[in-house]
Design an enzyme around this catalytic site. Structure first.
Site, PDB file in Angstrom:
ATOM      1  N   ARG A 123       0.805  -1.239   0.000  1.00  0.00           N
ATOM      2  CA  ARG A 123       0.000   0.000   0.000  1.00  0.00           C
ATOM      3  C   ARG A 123       0.829   1.275   0.000  1.00  0.00           C
ATOM      4  NH1 ARG A 123      -3.266  -3.243   3.224  1.00  0.00           N
ATOM      5  NH2 ARG A 123      -5.064  -3.927   2.012  1.00  0.00           N
ATOM      6  N   LYS A 145       5.709  11.084 -11.639  1.00  0.00           N
ATOM      7  CA  LYS A 145       4.853  10.283 -12.528  1.00  0.00           C
ATOM      8  C   LYS A 145       5.473   8.904 -12.659  1.00  0.00           C
ATOM      9  CE  LYS A 145       2.703  13.561 -15.721  1.00  0.00           C
ATOM     10  NZ  LYS A 145       2.589  13.873 -17.162  1.00  0.00           N
ATOM     11  N   GLU A 187      15.362  16.440 -24.583  1.00  0.00           N
ATOM     12  CA  GLU A 187      14.509  16.909 -23.483  1.00  0.00           C
ATOM     13  C   GLU A 187      15.141  18.119 -22.786  1.00  0.00           C
ATOM     14  OE1 GLU A 187      11.493  15.627 -22.981  1.00  0.00           O
ATOM     15  OE2 GLU A 187      11.526  13.509 -23.560  1.00  0.00           O
ATOM     16  N   LYS A 229      11.859  21.896 -13.918  1.00  0.00           N
ATOM     17  CA  LYS A 229      10.771  20.931 -13.729  1.00  0.00           C
ATOM     18  C   LYS A 229      10.243  20.978 -12.295  1.00  0.00           C
ATOM     19  CE  LYS A 229       8.968  16.395 -14.719  1.00  0.00           C
ATOM     20  NZ  LYS A 229       9.110  15.085 -15.391  1.00  0.00           N
ATOM     21  N   GLU A 239      -0.732  17.945 -13.251  1.00  0.00           N
ATOM     22  CA  GLU A 239      -0.915  18.337 -14.652  1.00  0.00           C
ATOM     23  C   GLU A 239      -2.328  18.796 -14.960  1.00  0.00           C
ATOM     24  OE1 GLU A 239       1.318  16.036 -17.530  1.00  0.00           O
ATOM     25  OE2 GLU A 239      -0.047  16.626 -19.113  1.00  0.00           O
ATOM     26  N   ARG A 243       1.909  22.176 -16.165  1.00  0.00           N
ATOM     27  CA  ARG A 243       2.760  21.001 -16.378  1.00  0.00           C
ATOM     28  C   ARG A 243       2.630  20.449 -17.797  1.00  0.00           C
ATOM     29  NH1 ARG A 243       4.011  15.987 -12.095  1.00  0.00           N
ATOM     30  NH2 ARG A 243       5.523  14.978 -13.444  1.00  0.00           N
ATOM     31  N   ASN A 247       5.025  18.877 -22.362  1.00  0.00           N
ATOM     32  CA  ASN A 247       4.746  17.994 -23.496  1.00  0.00           C
ATOM     33  C   ASN A 247       5.078  18.637 -24.837  1.00  0.00           C
ATOM     34  OD1 ASN A 247       3.810  15.962 -21.796  1.00  0.00           O
ATOM     35  ND2 ASN A 247       1.761  16.877 -21.734  1.00  0.00           N
ATOM     36  N   HIS A 250       5.726  16.605 -27.979  1.00  0.00           N
ATOM     37  CA  HIS A 250       5.362  15.218 -27.687  1.00  0.00           C
ATOM     38  C   HIS A 250       4.167  14.705 -28.477  1.00  0.00           C
ATOM     39  CE1 HIS A 250       8.383  15.532 -24.609  1.00  0.00           C
ATOM     40  NE2 HIS A 250       8.165  14.310 -24.191  1.00  0.00           N
ATOM     41  N   HIS A 254       5.008  11.420 -30.187  1.00  0.00           N
ATOM     42  CA  HIS A 254       4.312  10.158 -29.891  1.00  0.00           C
ATOM     43  C   HIS A 254       3.754   9.524 -31.161  1.00  0.00           C
ATOM     44  CE1 HIS A 254       3.638  11.400 -25.421  1.00  0.00           C
ATOM     45  NE2 HIS A 254       4.765  10.734 -25.577  1.00  0.00           N
ATOM     46  N   HIS A 268      12.614   7.798 -28.017  1.00  0.00           N
ATOM     47  CA  HIS A 268      11.640   8.803 -27.566  1.00  0.00           C
ATOM     48  C   HIS A 268      12.161  10.234 -27.769  1.00  0.00           C
ATOM     49  CE1 HIS A 268       8.645  10.812 -25.109  1.00  0.00           C
ATOM     50  NE2 HIS A 268       9.631  11.367 -24.433  1.00  0.00           N
TER      51      HIS A 268
HETATM   52  P1  NAD Z   1      15.833   3.285 -20.679  1.00  0.00           P
HETATM   53  O1  NAD Z   1      15.566   3.240 -19.243  1.00  0.00           O
HETATM   54  O2  NAD Z   1      15.364   2.169 -21.524  1.00  0.00           O
HETATM   55  O3  NAD Z   1      17.402   3.471 -20.892  1.00  0.00           O
HETATM   56  C1  NAD Z   1      17.919   3.525 -22.213  1.00  0.00           C
HETATM   57  C2  NAD Z   1      18.989   2.458 -22.432  1.00  0.00           C
HETATM   58  O4  NAD Z   1      20.190   2.891 -21.832  1.00  0.00           O
HETATM   59  C3  NAD Z   1      18.686   1.099 -21.809  1.00  0.00           C
HETATM   60  O5  NAD Z   1      19.180   0.111 -22.654  1.00  0.00           O
HETATM   61  C4  NAD Z   1      19.478   1.116 -20.506  1.00  0.00           C
HETATM   62  O6  NAD Z   1      19.840  -0.165 -20.081  1.00  0.00           O
HETATM   63  C5  NAD Z   1      20.676   1.919 -20.904  1.00  0.00           C
HETATM   64  N1  NAD Z   1      21.332   2.673 -19.848  1.00  0.00           N
HETATM   65  C6  NAD Z   1      20.750   3.519 -18.971  1.00  0.00           C
HETATM   66  N2  NAD Z   1      21.682   4.133 -18.231  1.00  0.00           N
HETATM   67  C7  NAD Z   1      22.873   3.662 -18.657  1.00  0.00           C
HETATM   68  C8  NAD Z   1      24.213   3.932 -18.288  1.00  0.00           C
HETATM   69  N3  NAD Z   1      24.517   4.869 -17.374  1.00  0.00           N
HETATM   70  N4  NAD Z   1      25.192   3.252 -18.906  1.00  0.00           N
HETATM   71  C9  NAD Z   1      24.903   2.337 -19.878  1.00  0.00           C
HETATM   72  N5  NAD Z   1      23.662   2.070 -20.286  1.00  0.00           N
HETATM   73  C10 NAD Z   1      22.661   2.726 -19.675  1.00  0.00           C
HETATM   74  O7  NAD Z   1      15.248   4.609 -21.378  1.00  0.00           O
HETATM   75  P2  NAD Z   1      15.204   6.144 -20.938  1.00  0.00           P
HETATM   76  O8  NAD Z   1      15.339   6.901 -22.177  1.00  0.00           O
HETATM   77  O9  NAD Z   1      16.107   6.425 -19.808  1.00  0.00           O
HETATM   78  O10 NAD Z   1      13.719   6.295 -20.383  1.00  0.00           O
HETATM   79  C11 NAD Z   1      12.612   6.081 -21.216  1.00  0.00           C
HETATM   80  C12 NAD Z   1      11.397   5.793 -20.364  1.00  0.00           C
HETATM   81  O11 NAD Z   1      11.148   6.913 -19.515  1.00  0.00           O
HETATM   82  C13 NAD Z   1      10.133   5.557 -21.149  1.00  0.00           C
HETATM   83  O12 NAD Z   1       9.511   4.395 -20.654  1.00  0.00           O
HETATM   84  C14 NAD Z   1       9.289   6.774 -20.859  1.00  0.00           C
HETATM   85  O13 NAD Z   1       7.909   6.490 -20.886  1.00  0.00           O
HETATM   86  C15 NAD Z   1       9.755   7.147 -19.500  1.00  0.00           C
HETATM   87  N6  NAD Z   1       9.528   8.571 -19.144  1.00  0.00           N
HETATM   88  C16 NAD Z   1       8.900   8.844 -17.985  1.00  0.00           C
HETATM   89  C17 NAD Z   1       8.705  10.154 -17.603  1.00  0.00           C
HETATM   90  C18 NAD Z   1       8.066  10.461 -16.283  1.00  0.00           C
HETATM   91  O14 NAD Z   1       7.790  11.624 -15.985  1.00  0.00           O
HETATM   92  N7  NAD Z   1       7.830   9.472 -15.450  1.00  0.00           N
HETATM   93  C19 NAD Z   1       9.158  11.208 -18.400  1.00  0.00           C
HETATM   94  C20 NAD Z   1       9.804  10.887 -19.586  1.00  0.00           C
HETATM   95  C21 NAD Z   1       9.993   9.560 -19.951  1.00  0.00           C
HETATM   96 ZN    ZN Z   2       9.622  13.108 -23.202  1.00  0.00          ZN
END
Ligand code: NAD
Ligand code: ZN
Length: 374
Positions: A123, A145, A187, A229, A239, A243, A247, A250, A254, A268
């Site tokens: 929980r 988020k 970003e 942020k 949001e 907030r 986007n 985006h 997307h 992304h």
């Molecule tokens: P990811 O977590 O898949 O990382 C990208 C790749 O890099 C992976 O293969 C990972 O293993 C590798 N990696 C990460 N750090 C590393 C390091 N220091 N050294 C070597 N390899 C490394 O992708 P991402 O781009 O970090 O995140 C994308 C995700 O974030 C999506 O699922 C998206 O929906 C989410 N997201 C969430 C929010 C939010 O507000 N919660 C905002 C933007 C994106």
């Molecule tokens: Zn983004």
């Protein structure tokens, strides 16, 4: 190197984001004061574990904090029901208690998945973000988020659940693949474009050097993005207003991610890069901003190795304006034939508009797709 501290002012859920170099090695000192017993579970992925798990465990041990680690396969597929179930069962098998802390060591995938698990496990448990990708350091680890994906779309099952601490160690970015670093940089550019013209000009001057791995520049950029942020999240945690400006780029992004199947064809951040350039094009066409801003944005994206036009996307030959529009309609961003978009009045001044004529978007997409043949 200077260490930056950014406070996310959310009353009793307020927390610090620490940004700088060498933070992982001192993680124990920063984490120990939060814990109620000297134990934490680290969740990470294989790529990150191979490089950064042992140093983190060692840093915790130095402060007498015992730890267990759960190592997941890398990739977006972990943000699924199956991935979520696997993680929850693994955590419960380790007998985590409600008052324990989880540590998310990884990119946005790990952060989103661990954060969501923390929001519901027993929980609601506390968690700490140790973001290891640039995208995670400037965006996903901040703001609370959390989510997994549904077959109906990305991030549809989730919760707002704030971490207790974010440790953004820019030294960890050294092992990040360069393409991932660039995608995260999109970003970073977003913050300048949506609300800070001075920061955007700073990025134009320093972006290339930053992307070559300059730790001081990286730390400054990450800290400025987090401060931006943090301010927006403190004003609009759920949001309901401002907030949404985060986007920027985006809606187009997307649609492109959906069209390329959320694959390695388009990361992304790369979709966001093209999306931001398109948002400036559209803003120019609609007379909202100067028409010469879009080329300025495209130039900076291109010089940092990011895609800026539809034609830059792998497989663009097969895109159709109608299909891209369909993806946007699915995003539920259409009301009475008008699209909801984040547009720009200037660099550093984004606005949400809910009156963008579908024809204007269609015209822009068709124009860029026609030019691809030329
Ligand atoms: P990811 O977590 O898949 O990382 C990208 C790749 O890099 C992976 O293969 C990972 O293993 C590798 N990696 C990460 N750090 C590393 C390091 N220091 N050294 C070597 N390899 C490394 O992708 P991402 O781009 O970090 O995140 C994308 C995700 O974030 C999506 O699922 C998206 O929906 C989410 N997201 C969430 C929010 C939010 O507000 N919660 C905002 C933007 C994106
Ligand atoms: Zn983004």
């Amino acid at each position: 190197m200077t260490q930056h501290r950014v406070r996310v002012a959310l009353g009793e859920r307020a927390y610090d984001i620490l940004v700088g170099g060498g933070l992982l090695d001192r993680a124990g000192e920063h984490i120990a004061p939060l814990l109620r017993r000297s134990f934490a579970v680290i969740v990470t992925d294989e790529n990150v574990a191979a490089r950064h798990l042992e140093p983190l465990k060692r840093a915790l041990a130095q402060q007498g904090i015992g730890s267990e680690a759960i190592i997941l396969p890398p990739g977006e597929a972990q943000k699924s029901y199956a991935g979520f179930e696997h993680l929850c069962e693994a955590l419960l098998a380790l007998k985590v208690e409600r008052r324990d802390h989880l540590i998310a060591l990884g990119g946005g995938v790990i952060g989103d998945l661990v954060g969501f698990a923390a929001s519901v496990l027993r929980r609601g448990m506390d968690f700490i973000q140790v973001p290891t990708s640039l995208l995670a350091q400037v965006d996903s680890s901040v703001g609370g988020k959390t989510a997994i994906n549904s077959r109906q779309g990305k991030n549809l099952i989730g919760a707002f659940h704030q971490p207790r601490l974010v440790l953004a160690d820019v030294d960890l970015l050294r092992t990040l693949p360069p393409r991932e670093l660039r995608a995260g940089y999109a970003e970073v550019v977003k913050y300048g474009l949506l609300g800070d013209a001075e920061f955007y000009a700073w990025l134009e001057a320093n972006g290339t050097k930053l992307l070559s791995g300059d730790a001081a520049l990286l730390a400054e950029a990450v800290a400025r993005c987090c401060a931006h942020k943090a301010r927006i999240v403190a004003a609009d945690e759920r949001e309901e207003g401002e907030r949404a400006l985060l986007n920027l780029g985006h809606t187009f992004g997307h649609a492109l991610e959906a069209e390329t199947g959320y694959s390695q064809r388009l990361l992304h951040g790369e979709g966001v890069a093209v999306g931001m350039a398109l948002a400036f094009r559209l803003s120019g066409t609609l007379g909202l901003c100067d028409a010469d801003l879009a080329p300025r944005v495209e130039r900076h994206l291109a010089e940092t190795g990011l895609p800026a036009r539809l034609a830059d996307v792998d497989g663009a030959q097969a895109f159709s304006a109608e299909r891209l529009l369909d993806h946007m309609r699915q995003d539920k961003k259409v009301r009475d034939g008008k699209l909801v978009f984040i547009l720009a009045e200037a660099i550093g001044r984004a606005v949400q508009r809910d009156d963008v004529p579908v024809e204007a978007v269609q015209g822009l997409l068709s124009e860029q797709l026609d030019r691809r043949a030329a």
